[in-house]
Design an enzyme around this catalytic site. Sequence first.
Site, PDB file in Angstrom:
ATOM      1  N   ILE A   1       0.882  -1.160   0.000  1.00  0.00           N
ATOM      2  CA  ILE A   1       0.000   0.000   0.000  1.00  0.00           C
ATOM      3  C   ILE A   1       0.921   1.211   0.000  1.00  0.00           C
ATOM      4  CG2 ILE A   1      -0.240  -0.169   2.514  1.00  0.00           C
ATOM      5  CD1 ILE A   1      -2.984   1.123   2.243  1.00  0.00           C
ATOM      6  N   SER A   2       0.821   2.026  -1.028  1.00  0.00           N
ATOM      7  CA  SER A   2       1.779   3.108  -1.235  1.00  0.00           C
ATOM      8  C   SER A   2       1.732   4.122  -0.106  1.00  0.00           C
ATOM      9  CB  SER A   2       1.498   3.815  -2.566  1.00  0.00           C
ATOM     10  OG  SER A   2       1.696   2.943  -3.654  1.00  0.00           O
TER      11      SER A   2
END
Length: 683
Positions: A345-346
């Site tokens: 998840i960035s």
Amino acid sequence: MDVDDENLPITAQTDWWHASVSFPGGTVTPAAAQALASALGDQRFHFLRKDGGLRLRTERSAADLLDRLVADQQVSGWVGGIYEPETEAFGGREGMDIAHDVFCADSPAALAETGGPGARERSVLLLAALIRSAGLDPFEAGDVWTKLGALRPPVTPPVGPARDRAVAAMRRLMNADAALRPDAEPGWAERVTAFDAAGRHLRRHAADGRLIRGLRAVLAHHAIFAFNRAGVPVGEQAATAWMGRQVAFVADQAADVSTHRSASPDPNLTRMETTVTPVTDPAELRGSLVNRLIDSGHLRTPAVIDAFRSTERHEFLPGVDLQKAYIEDAVPTKHDETGEMISCISAPSIVATQLEQLGAQPGHKVLEAGAATGYSARLLGRLVAPGGHVWTVDVDQDLVDGANKNLAQAGASNVTAVLADGAAGLPERAPFDRIQFTVGAGDVPVKILDQLAPGGRLVLPMRIRGSISRSFAFERDGDTWRTVSCEMATFVPLRKGVCDDVYTLVRLEGEGNVRLETFSEQEVDRDAIRTVLDQQQAKVYTGVKFRQGDPWEWLYLYLASVLPNGLSRLPGQRPGFTPHFGWGSMAALSGDTLAYLTIREGEDDTGRFWEIGVIGHGSRAAELADQVATEIREWDEGWGNTAPEPTFRMAVGDARDQLTSAETRFVIDKTYSRLVVDWKRKG
């Protein structure tokens, strides 16, 4: 101190052996920590606590003793790896040497004390000695604590008497002479001496201009590592940083902060009486995150800001610490069999940047390639409501199942996760008003272009050449495409599908841990390149000067455009390797030859500068180094960091012939697409 032929300091090099160590139950117990500390007693070592285990670095291989601890069930397993010191964060190579001395002096006791009382208080005493010997005045010391607090989660301060007690306890520790602590553990005096010496050395290095980062920022980074070694939770670190700032900056108390050691006979470890607590309300954490992203310019439009405020990021990271879910960092969600991250998840700033680029509106149909945990898709779902729908795809069934579960629990009724290759799209659901890739690509996935509705927009993180990548927002312009936004960004690459962006990591032989990123479009002899740093070097300096704060972004883009193989990341350390950053360098490639960027420091009438150089190794070392140096001078003369920012055009198929440029060097042909960089010269 000895210097080399370019007047750069020669510092001691240690090739630290590295392992990630895990423990039964996912926690470092006091018994396991004692056993490991005892087993390591015959050599220098240091460690970092991470994900319930330890990142261990030793002077000699610890494989045998870790195997014994596994057999004794004190350790559940370990994996070898490459140590990447945070050289830049600690002020450069000399600053990193100072840090390693502190790490090794503190680590044996800090490890053995795992789970014991007084960890935070001991850390404050040691850090106060470090800050004091660095020569900081009271307000500069307060700034160190402020910088630490900015890197920790927000806290809810106490009020009234509770606040006074908390600050008073912190003040006593900050002013106490740690060396006078009664009934201290064996080795305490040596630890205090090490922190004191580190402060003095950092002070001299800063005065001589030998740190590449501000002294107070370096000291704040030391604080993070010291608290980590001591096992102080992030929330307690944040509370302590808040108290340190109060001691320094509250008007009626600032004069009480001493820059000299007090003669207090009682720097005791009675636990600080404090009700300063970390924020545990998700809404408050989320609000703080949004405010930071607004202040940094990553969040700009009301709709995207509202989506961030109303989407609970932690719900898409089950099992992850609440506060970690809201800090500015990517969170890995899946690794391959070698331990390489293949899904994450960035970081919030990257998510915000792409959503601002995409410009999704109510009623839109959106395709997202790269479902991960479903967080980004949930944000998109809010942006397209009412009336819109989001399809997010991934190539692994477990990721799709997890995303659908998270989305259902969040009540995202207008978002669907599907097993599919993002590069092939979802033709059965097309056309889409917006298509977004949250994974990187080496070329344009042409199959998805026909799935974009008229007036639609594609956001795609795409490599230029080699390791240089940008996130493009493309819109149709007749038969071709133009960018409406372009941001520097790097993403986990596409996997398993028609645009599988495979790269090969080449580990260079010999001392150290240097490795080279290579990609399929680059003409490089990967076998020969493994020994290239053992060959004689050819060094040339360019006369091009960078000063504090100058960005490297545009030089990288220029070199990626004009060099046939672009630029590749060359991270790591080894004797004789002098990269332009602490983490490593960027390198140009040609067959069995590479040429990497270096710097040398100087001072002129304008002030301190770093002159860019190029070091070549291989059969064409001098030729390639000269070529890169010539291009750097050409960039500086024609563009530099003061030219207008470039724009980009793109075309696929027969339309590629329609794209030309007055600067043919800025025409980049890929397998499926042509990218043109429109970049006006300065002046």
